[in-house]
Design an enzyme around this catalytic site. Sequence first.
Site, PDB file in Angstrom:
ATOM      1  N   ASP A   1      -0.662   5.132 -16.774  1.00  0.00           N
ATOM      2  CA  ASP A   1       0.165   5.410 -15.604  1.00  0.00           C
ATOM      3  C   ASP A   1       1.078   6.593 -15.882  1.00  0.00           C
ATOM      4  O   ASP A   1       0.625   7.586 -16.467  1.00  0.00           O
ATOM      5  CB  ASP A   1       0.960   4.140 -15.237  1.00  0.00           C
ATOM      6  CG  ASP A   1       1.075   3.959 -13.734  1.00  0.00           C
ATOM      7  OD1 ASP A   1       1.815   4.739 -13.119  1.00  0.00           O
ATOM      8  OD2 ASP A   1       0.425   3.060 -13.186  1.00  0.00           O
TER       9      ASP A   1
ATOM     10  N   HIS B   1       6.461   4.774 -11.029  1.00  0.00           N
ATOM     11  CA  HIS B   1       5.207   4.044 -10.835  1.00  0.00           C
ATOM     12  C   HIS B   1       4.849   3.230 -12.079  1.00  0.00           C
ATOM     13  O   HIS B   1       4.600   2.018 -12.014  1.00  0.00           O
ATOM     14  CB  HIS B   1       4.099   5.032 -10.505  1.00  0.00           C
ATOM     15  CG  HIS B   1       2.855   4.435  -9.927  1.00  0.00           C
ATOM     16  ND1 HIS B   1       1.836   3.946 -10.709  1.00  0.00           N
ATOM     17  CD2 HIS B   1       2.464   4.260  -8.639  1.00  0.00           C
ATOM     18  CE1 HIS B   1       0.854   3.496  -9.935  1.00  0.00           C
ATOM     19  NE2 HIS B   1       1.207   3.673  -8.678  1.00  0.00           N
TER      20      HIS B   1
ATOM     21  N   SER C   1      -1.902  -1.047  -6.049  1.00  0.00           N
ATOM     22  CA  SER C   1      -1.287  -0.725  -7.331  1.00  0.00           C
ATOM     23  C   SER C   1      -0.391  -1.865  -7.789  1.00  0.00           C
ATOM     24  O   SER C   1      -0.170  -2.051  -8.984  1.00  0.00           O
ATOM     25  CB  SER C   1      -0.431   0.538  -7.223  1.00  0.00           C
ATOM     26  OG  SER C   1      -1.149   1.687  -7.545  1.00  0.00           O
TER      27      SER C   1
END
Length: 785
Positions: free
Chosen positions: A76, A107, A273
């Site tokens: 990520d 994220h 996600s």
Amino acid sequence: MAFKPAGRRLTRWTMEPSEDGHEEHYGGASATDKAVTRRRGLLQRGKSTSLTGAVGAAALWEKGHSGHGVKTGVFDTGVRSDHPHFRRIKERTNWTHEPTLNDGLGHGTFVVGVIAGQDDMCHGFAPDADIYTFRVFTNDQVSYTSWFLDAFNYAIATEINIVNLSIGGPDYLDVPFVEKVNEVTANGIIMVSAIGNDGPLYGTLNNPADMMDVIGVGGIDYSDRIASFSSRGVTTEELPHGAGRLKPDVVTYGRDVSGSKIQGGCRSLSGTSVASPVVAGAITLLASTVPEAHRWEILNPASMKQALVHTASRLGGSVPQTEQGAGKMNLVGAANYLDGYTPRATLHPAEIDATRCGYSGPHCRRSVYKTGMPLVFNYTVLNGMGRNGVIHGEPRFVPKDASMARVLDVDFTFSDVLWPWTGFLGVYVSVSESSSFTGIVEGTIEATVVSPPRLGSNARQVSVAQATLKVKVIATPPREKRVLWDIFHNIPYPPGFIPRDNLDARGDILDWHGDHPFTNYHTAFEKLVDAGYHVEFLGSSFLCFDAKNYGTLLLIDPEEEYTKEEVAKLERDVKEEGLGLAVFGEWFEAGTLAKMRFFDDNTRSWWTPVTGGANVPALNDLLQPFGIAFGSAILNGKVAVGKHAIPISSGANLVRFPAGGYAFMVSSQAASRTARGGAASADSSNGGAYGFGLTPAGKGRVAALGDSGCLDTSHQKGECYTFLIDLVKHLGGGGGDALVNGVTPLSADVGTLSTATPSRMPTDFTPFSKTLGSPEGAACGMDAN
């Protein structure tokens, strides 16, 4: 260069704000009573007031399991080394060109928090797991295939157990990436990935979540409803001869999930996600329930997927398998499955009931009968016994009632080698010519899987994988009620740069949703069936069907070429056998195609479209015997046909049409255009642009519409399903003359053989074609009758 080369990974974040359009922040200095109250209300499940509580993690925590000894990698945007939410950040690596290990976007931090966070406001599943972060995205959200390849190699070298990829893209033929994913899983690493945020459209599965060895995760909300953003199946890699595999594998919470912020505190986000690390965290926790002494002898990508898919809970209502996969992840059920697990092979899905709609959709929309195309089902073979194996002998169908043994002809195709951990099993079901039975046939698909001996043993491992199958056998319908849908001449991305059909849909440069009755044309398929038609799929060339059995042949947005033999046969089928032919084309304009060409600075190569929205030059060859041809104008507007106002979005015009036929003009020339910005050319004898035509042709009839967008759910500006039904009725000999009642037929031909029509692109189409230079073009597959 016409091939799409491996280069920048076409990934998009599969995470988005909470359902009301903004992120919710709480915990630490940014906490608000309103956000906390809303979260608790959403998550309330009896005593459960958190994500982990709703999933049932407490039942495993109470037994002393918390992820200890499990190495989980997060690919990520990185994470802070001193983040207060995380106990065991064991290693951070950076594979980008930016000189940092930290997360500048949030994220990666959020994903790690869902997996292993320890903050009470946004607790993760496995706080004692060893976390390894692989920074493969920049702060500008850029990534390259090469970064992933390097990071994957390091994950293998450091013997990571589980990896989470909360990213995805449409390209299942990015060969270096796909092969490396197989190498990762072959090394026993369990990979979890987000299925994508391209819902509610069908045929929008993202890679690598669509791969057999990868656990692909879709999203639901806390009312157990499929999240609107969650991508839908089926997989398109098996088309046209297969029916697509079942994906996602499972679904779990992906709407308004709480996770960690970069500097501490919590926030709420939505997307697959989010759902992906929920499953990755649950798997990390599950792995820690298996005693360390034999943990990684038992656990592998296949056995973990078996534990998830064979214990998942189906959602209520009529949610089809293309949306929910095996169902909602059942953490406690999966733990029970692994308790005392014996390595075995299984089939996924374990059940297909094509007689009852709901979960088994879209298969339930089709019955089987004599002279019909076989029903096709795709199973995934999960081999928990080892990373390689074979299906020994021929699979078989065992009827529940022995008296039904001669009713069905069941054929199989399957992987030569199950590697790594998985393989495919294709099942083709047709009715035996000697049978007169009608009714329900139920039985079991059986495949014997053999793998090498386990370490310390000399005995081969053998397991019989089973799945139940139920189909409905009916009497052969009358010809006018039988529709044959050509899927052979559609080319799903990514074999080549196939541009989008609707030029106004600028969010998608590619036509990648499959062009199949189970994907972006699923509503048109369902409407036809609901109207009483029996729709069969043609997965082989025109040489592989008997026109006397069908009222109508549908060609919708075809990109493939046609052989001379196919052109000649179709002319005979229409003019001599009375077949109705319906063609739905798309735009094809040289200027537009030239503007779509672009240079990829990563691979140092040009991407060039191999055809337009449809392969109009090939269609014109096919339609030439009927005096019909499409032109290069790009039309937008409506065509009035009887009671129908058919929307046209980036459609082609008709520049040739025969006398005695009926031609209908596009109403809004002001909305029509060419790619170079000029007005649409006046291609008809009346000075306007024809968008639809219908004509008799010998004993049959032919219809041509310059656009398929009204049947395509991908970027639909308006639908034309009732028109499709009336058209099929008219073409198939079942009536429907209301389409032309009161319309004066053409007294003279529109256009001539010398009328200018689009020419093929200069790129070599052969690498993408099943008909040019390929034996497949002349061969009839197992899906043909």
